[in-house]
Write a protein that holds these residues in place. Structure first.
Motif, PDB file in Angstrom:
ATOM      1  N   MET A 121       0.863  -1.166   0.000  1.00 26.97           N
ATOM      2  CA  MET A 121       0.000   0.000   0.000  1.00 26.97           C
ATOM      3  C   MET A 121       0.912   1.231   0.000  1.00 26.97           C
ATOM      4  SD  MET A 121      -3.125  -1.230   0.110  1.00 26.97           S
ATOM      5  CE  MET A 121      -4.213   0.075   0.697  1.00 26.97           C
ATOM      6  N   VAL A 122       0.383   2.328  -0.497  1.00 29.32           N
ATOM      7  CA  VAL A 122       1.135   3.589  -0.544  1.00 29.32           C
ATOM      8  C   VAL A 122       0.464   4.599   0.377  1.00 29.32           C
ATOM      9  CG1 VAL A 122       1.997   5.446  -2.009  1.00 29.32           C
ATOM     10  CG2 VAL A 122       1.826   3.130  -2.920  1.00 29.32           C
ATOM     11  N   MET A 123       1.255   5.225   1.227  1.00 23.81           N
ATOM     12  CA  MET A 123       0.780   6.273   2.131  1.00 23.81           C
ATOM     13  C   MET A 123       0.763   7.591   1.368  1.00 23.81           C
ATOM     14  SD  MET A 123       2.684   7.451   5.642  1.00 23.81           S
ATOM     15  CE  MET A 123       2.125   8.853   6.614  1.00 23.81           C
ATOM     16  N   LEU A 124      -0.436   8.096   1.057  1.00 18.93           N
ATOM     17  CA  LEU A 124      -0.597   9.323   0.286  1.00 18.93           C
ATOM     18  C   LEU A 124      -1.027  10.457   1.204  1.00 18.93           C
ATOM     19  CD1 LEU A 124      -2.532   7.869  -2.789  1.00 18.93           C
ATOM     20  CD2 LEU A 124      -0.139   8.598  -2.738  1.00 18.93           C
ATOM     21  N   VAL A 125      -0.323  11.569   1.138  1.00 18.92           N
ATOM     22  CA  VAL A 125      -0.613  12.738   1.970  1.00 18.92           C
ATOM     23  C   VAL A 125      -0.965  13.917   1.066  1.00 18.92           C
ATOM     24  CG1 VAL A 125       0.339  14.377   3.656  1.00 18.92           C
ATOM     25  CG2 VAL A 125       0.844  11.937   3.845  1.00 18.92           C
ATOM     26  N   ALA A 126      -1.981  14.668   1.457  1.00 21.64           N
ATOM     27  CA  ALA A 126      -2.471  15.786   0.649  1.00 21.64           C
ATOM     28  C   ALA A 126      -1.390  16.853   0.466  1.00 21.64           C
ATOM     29  CB  ALA A 126      -3.705  16.400   1.304  1.00 21.64           C
ATOM     30  N   ASN A 127      -1.446  17.515  -0.662  1.00 21.66           N
ATOM     31  CA  ASN A 127      -0.457  18.539  -0.978  1.00 21.66           C
ATOM     32  C   ASN A 127      -0.546  19.751  -0.046  1.00 21.66           C
ATOM     33  OD1 ASN A 127       0.728  17.184  -3.191  1.00 21.66           O
ATOM     34  ND2 ASN A 127      -0.897  17.878  -4.561  1.00 21.66           N
ATOM     35  N   ASN A 128      -1.734  20.007   0.535  1.00 17.76           N
ATOM     36  CA  ASN A 128      -1.878  21.185   1.393  1.00 17.76           C
ATOM     37  C   ASN A 128      -1.472  20.919   2.840  1.00 17.76           C
ATOM     38  OD1 ASN A 128      -4.035  19.582   2.107  1.00 17.76           O
ATOM     39  ND2 ASN A 128      -5.567  21.213   2.056  1.00 17.76           N
ATOM     40  N   VAL A 129      -1.022  19.706   3.147  1.00 18.41           N
ATOM     41  CA  VAL A 129      -0.487  19.407   4.481  1.00 18.41           C
ATOM     42  C   VAL A 129       0.951  19.927   4.527  1.00 18.41           C
ATOM     43  CG1 VAL A 129       0.183  17.570   6.071  1.00 18.41           C
ATOM     44  CG2 VAL A 129      -1.987  17.420   4.831  1.00 18.41           C
ATOM     45  N   PRO A 130       1.299  20.732   5.541  1.00 22.55           N
ATOM     46  CA  PRO A 130       2.630  21.359   5.557  1.00 22.55           C
ATOM     47  C   PRO A 130       3.801  20.391   5.654  1.00 22.55           C
ATOM     48  CG  PRO A 130       1.124  22.480   7.055  1.00 22.55           C
ATOM     49  CD  PRO A 130       0.435  21.238   6.610  1.00 22.55           C
ATOM     50  N   VAL A 141       0.798  15.139  13.214  1.00 21.48           N
ATOM     51  CA  VAL A 141      -0.448  14.505  13.653  1.00 21.48           C
ATOM     52  C   VAL A 141      -0.405  14.233  15.156  1.00 21.48           C
ATOM     53  CG1 VAL A 141      -1.923  12.482  13.395  1.00 21.48           C
ATOM     54  CG2 VAL A 141      -0.878  13.522  11.377  1.00 21.48           C
ATOM     55  N   ARG A 142       0.754  13.820  15.638  1.00 21.99           N
ATOM     56  CA  ARG A 142       0.886  13.542  17.074  1.00 21.99           C
ATOM     57  C   ARG A 142       0.684  14.813  17.912  1.00 21.99           C
ATOM     58  NH1 ARG A 142       4.885  10.386  16.735  1.00 21.99           N
ATOM     59  NH2 ARG A 142       3.685   8.468  17.054  1.00 21.99           N
ATOM     60  N   ALA A 143       1.078  15.938  17.371  1.00 22.25           N
ATOM     61  CA  ALA A 143       0.953  17.200  18.103  1.00 22.25           C
ATOM     62  C   ALA A 143      -0.468  17.759  18.079  1.00 22.25           C
ATOM     63  CB  ALA A 143       1.919  18.229  17.515  1.00 22.25           C
ATOM     64  N   ALA A 144      -1.326  17.218  17.201  1.00 21.46           N
ATOM     65  CA  ALA A 144      -2.700  17.732  17.092  1.00 21.46           C
ATOM     66  C   ALA A 144      -3.677  16.562  16.965  1.00 21.46           C
ATOM     67  CB  ALA A 144      -2.812  18.672  15.892  1.00 21.46           C
ATOM     68  N   PRO A 145      -3.909  15.804  18.042  1.00 21.43           N
ATOM     69  CA  PRO A 145      -4.778  14.621  17.983  1.00 21.43           C
ATOM     70  C   PRO A 145      -6.179  14.968  17.471  1.00 21.43           C
ATOM     71  CG  PRO A 145      -3.613  14.736  20.076  1.00 21.43           C
ATOM     72  CD  PRO A 145      -3.373  16.044  19.388  1.00 21.43           C
ATOM     73  N   GLY A 146      -6.635  14.206  16.486  1.00 20.09           N
ATOM     74  CA  GLY A 146      -7.981  14.381  15.964  1.00 20.09           C
ATOM     75  C   GLY A 146      -8.151  15.513  14.971  1.00 20.09           C
ATOM     76  N   LYS A 147      -7.123  16.309  14.736  1.00 19.33           N
ATOM     77  CA  LYS A 147      -7.252  17.453  13.827  1.00 19.33           C
ATOM     78  C   LYS A 147      -7.279  17.018  12.369  1.00 19.33           C
ATOM     79  CE  LYS A 147      -4.917  21.692  12.306  1.00 19.33           C
ATOM     80  NZ  LYS A 147      -3.770  22.608  12.502  1.00 19.33           N
ATOM     81  N   LEU A 172      -1.408   7.214  16.889  1.00 12.85           N
ATOM     82  CA  LEU A 172      -1.920   8.516  16.456  1.00 12.85           C
ATOM     83  C   LEU A 172      -3.445   8.525  16.445  1.00 12.85           C
ATOM     84  CD1 LEU A 172       0.483   9.212  13.445  1.00 12.85           C
ATOM     85  CD2 LEU A 172       0.655  10.108  15.773  1.00 12.85           C
ATOM     86  N   GLU A 173      -4.018   9.711  16.561  1.00 10.01           N
ATOM     87  CA  GLU A 173      -5.467   9.888  16.504  1.00 10.01           C
ATOM     88  C   GLU A 173      -5.819  10.732  15.292  1.00 10.01           C
ATOM     89  OE1 GLU A 173      -7.237  11.300  20.119  1.00 10.01           O
ATOM     90  OE2 GLU A 173      -5.772  10.228  21.371  1.00 10.01           O
ATOM     91  N   MET A 174      -6.644  10.168  14.404  1.00 12.31           N
ATOM     92  CA  MET A 174      -7.120  10.882  13.225  1.00 12.31           C
ATOM     93  C   MET A 174      -8.603  10.587  13.042  1.00 12.31           C
ATOM     94  SD  MET A 174      -4.017  10.280  10.445  1.00 12.31           S
ATOM     95  CE  MET A 174      -4.653  11.558   9.347  1.00 12.31           C
ATOM     96  N   GLY A 175      -9.305  11.508  12.417  1.00 20.23           N
ATOM     97  CA  GLY A 175     -10.717  11.281  12.133  1.00 20.23           C
ATOM     98  C   GLY A 175     -10.889  10.433  10.890  1.00 20.23           C
ATOM     99  N   GLU A 176     -11.835   9.489  10.928  1.00 18.32           N
ATOM    100  CA  GLU A 176     -12.093   8.628   9.775  1.00 18.32           C
ATOM    101  C   GLU A 176     -13.240   9.177   8.948  1.00 18.32           C
ATOM    102  OE1 GLU A 176     -13.283   3.989   8.632  1.00 18.32           O
ATOM    103  OE2 GLU A 176     -13.282   4.646  10.723  1.00 18.32           O
ATOM    104  N   ILE A 177     -13.013   9.354   7.656  1.00 19.93           N
ATOM    105  CA  ILE A 177     -14.050   9.781   6.724  1.00 19.93           C
ATOM    106  C   ILE A 177     -14.340   8.611   5.787  1.00 19.93           C
ATOM    107  CG2 ILE A 177     -14.753  11.478   5.000  1.00 19.93           C
ATOM    108  CD1 ILE A 177     -14.178  12.670   7.771  1.00 19.93           C
ATOM    109  N   PRO A 178     -15.527   8.014   5.880  1.00 23.27           N
ATOM    110  CA  PRO A 178     -15.822   6.830   5.050  1.00 23.27           C
ATOM    111  C   PRO A 178     -16.210   7.199   3.618  1.00 23.27           C
ATOM    112  CG  PRO A 178     -17.683   7.339   6.472  1.00 23.27           C
ATOM    113  CD  PRO A 178     -16.609   8.330   6.820  1.00 23.27           C
ATOM    114  N   TYR A 179     -15.794   6.354   2.699  1.00 26.77           N
ATOM    115  CA  TYR A 179     -16.114   6.532   1.275  1.00 26.77           C
ATOM    116  C   TYR A 179     -16.601   5.202   0.702  1.00 26.77           C
ATOM    117  CZ  TYR A 179     -13.589  10.978   1.527  1.00 26.77           C
ATOM    118  OH  TYR A 179     -13.179  12.247   1.856  1.00 26.77           O
ATOM    119  N   ARG A 180     -17.291   5.306  -0.430  1.00 32.86           N
ATOM    120  CA  ARG A 180     -17.809   4.104  -1.083  1.00 32.86           C
ATOM    121  C   ARG A 180     -16.731   3.385  -1.884  1.00 32.86           C
ATOM    122  NH1 ARG A 180     -23.341   3.641  -1.207  1.00 32.86           N
ATOM    123  NH2 ARG A 180     -23.213   2.338  -3.085  1.00 32.86           N
ATOM    124  N   GLY A 181     -15.591   4.023  -2.078  1.00 35.65           N
ATOM    125  CA  GLY A 181     -14.502   3.396  -2.814  1.00 35.65           C
ATOM    126  C   GLY A 181     -13.254   4.242  -2.738  1.00 35.65           C
ATOM    127  N   GLY A 182     -12.158   3.694  -3.245  1.00 30.78           N
ATOM    128  CA  GLY A 182     -10.894   4.399  -3.190  1.00 30.78           C
ATOM    129  C   GLY A 182     -10.859   5.635  -4.071  1.00 30.78           C
TER     130      GLY A 182
END
Length: 314
Positions: A121-130, A141-147, A172-182
Motif C-alpha cells: 500500500m502507498v501512504m498518500l498525503v495531501a499537498n496542502n499538508v505542511p 499529527v501527534r501534536a494535534a490529535p484528531g485534527k 496517532l489519533e485521526m478522524g475517519e471519513i468513510p467513502y464508497r470506494g478508493g
C-alpha cells in the motif's frame, strides 16, 4: 504455450480420475468486487493465461456485496470440483470480523489454491499538508490529535485495513471519513479535504506521480521496485509492515488431485514472462504461485493477525 499445455497434460495423466477429467467445462473465477478494480484486473490476467493452458476457458464473474461475503458464499456452496473458484485479496482475512453472522465460515469452507502476488500500500498525503516527509507528518499529527482526517472504504477494505494498522502501530489519533470506494477518497485527498489515504501501489503511485498527492511511504518490508524513491513505513518510524496479496480459493472439499492440477496450471502461467510483466504493470512486487499447503499457512497467519487487530474495533 503448446509446451506448457503438453506439460500440464502429462502431469494430469499421472493423477487419479478426478484430475484426469478436470476441467470438463468452463471454469468460473468469481471476483467479489466491481469490474475495473485492481482485484478484477488481476483476475482477468490470470483467467486469460489459464485459458491458454487448460482445455476449457476460464471466465471471470463479478459478484459484489456483503464486503466480499456474497462471492465467498457462492463459491463455498458450489460443487467442490474445481470449476468454481474465488479470486480475492487480503480483505478475505477479515471477512469473519466484518460479517460476523454470515451463513458460512469463509476461512474454514474455502481453501487457497495459491497465493499469486504481493504488493504494498502507498501512504498518500495531501499537498496542502505542511509536512514535507513521513516523519514530519507523524510529528504533526501527534501534536494535534484528531485534527487531521483520513479516508477509508471501511467494511474490511484494504484502504481501511492499512489506515487502522498505521494508527494502531503509531498510537496517532485521526478522524475517519468513510467513502464508497478508493476513487472518491483520492479525489477528496487531491482537493485537500482530507489529509491521508492509503491506496494500492498501482493507483497510489499514479496519484503521486500525477501530482495529486505525495507518496510518503510504502507499507512493504523493503522499498518497492516500482518506486525506489519512496521510503518504507519503518524508515519513517512506523514499526510495522503490510502487503496486499491476491489468491485463488476453492471449496474446502475440493479433491487434492484437482487442487494440484489447478496449482500446476497456475504455476506454469505465473512463470511466463508475459504474465509476470502484466503483474509488474499492476504494481506487484512479488509474483508467486505458492502450493496449497503453504498458501493455507500463509492465509492462516494473516487471518490471525488481522482478526486480532480488528476485533477491538467492532
Amino acid at each position: 504455450m503448446k509446451r506448457l499445455a503438453l506439460g500440464l497434460a502429462a502431469l494430469l495423466l499421472a493423477w487419479p480420475a478426478a484430475a484426469q477429467t478436470f476441467p470438463d467445462r468452463p471454469v468460473r473465477l468469481v471476483v467479489p468486487f466491481a469490474p475495473g478494480g485492481a482485484t478484477d484486473v488481476g483476475a482477468r490476467v490470470l483467467a486469460e493465461a489459464l485459458g491458454q493452458v487448460l482445455p476449457q476457458p476460464v471466465v471471470v464473474e463479478n459478484r459484489q456485496g456483503g464486503a466480499g461475503m456474497v462471492a465467498a458464499e457462492f463459491v463455498a456452496r458450489a460443487p467442490a470440483d474445481g470449476h468454481t473458484l474465488l479470486f480475492n485479496n487480503t480483505s478475505h482475512a477479515v471477512l469473519r470480523v466484518v460479517v460476523p453472522n454470515a451463513p458460512i465460515d469463509p476461512i474454514r469452507q474455502l481453501a487457497p489454491v495459491a497465493i499469486l502476488s504481493e504488493m504494498p500500500m502507498v501512504m498518500l498525503v495531501a499537498n496542502n499538508v505542511p509536512a514535507q516527509d513521513g516523519r514530519e507528518f507523524l510529528r504533526m499529527v501527534r501534536a494535534a490529535p484528531g485534527k487531521f482526517d483520513y479516508g477509508s472504504t471501511g467494511g474490511g477494505g484494504t484502504l481501511g485495513m492499512a489506515a487502522l494498522l498505521f494508527l494502531r502501530t503509531t498510537g496517532l489519533e485521526m478522524g475517519e471519513i468513510p467513502y464508497r470506494g478508493g476513487a472518491p477518497a483520492t479525489l477528496d485527498l487531491a482537493a485537500g479535504r482530507i489529509a491521508l489515504v492509503y491506496d494500492i501501489a498501482l493507483t497510489g503511485l499514479q496519484t503521486a506521480r500525477g501530482g495529486q498527492a505525495r507518496a510518503f511511504a510504502v507499507t512493504s518490508p523493503q522499498r518497492s521496485p516500482a518506486a525506489l524513491e519512496v521510503p518504507t513505513w519503518r524508515e519513517i518510524g512506523v514499526d510495522s509492515e503490510m502487503v496486499v496479496w491476491q489468491a485463488v480459493f476453492a471449496p474446502a472439499a475440493t479433491p487434492a488431485p484437482v487442487m494440484q492440477a489447478l496449482h500446476a496450471a497456475i504455476t506454469r502461467v505465473q512463470q511466463t514472462e508475459s504474465v509476470r510483466k502484466k503483474w509488474t504493470e499492476l504494481g506487484v512486487d512479488r509474483v508467486l504461485a505458492t502450493p496449497p499447503e503453504e498458501a493455507a499457512q500463509y492465509v492462516a497467519r494473516d487471518v490471525q493477525r488481522w482478526e486480532g487487530l480488528m476485533q477491538p474495533a467492532r
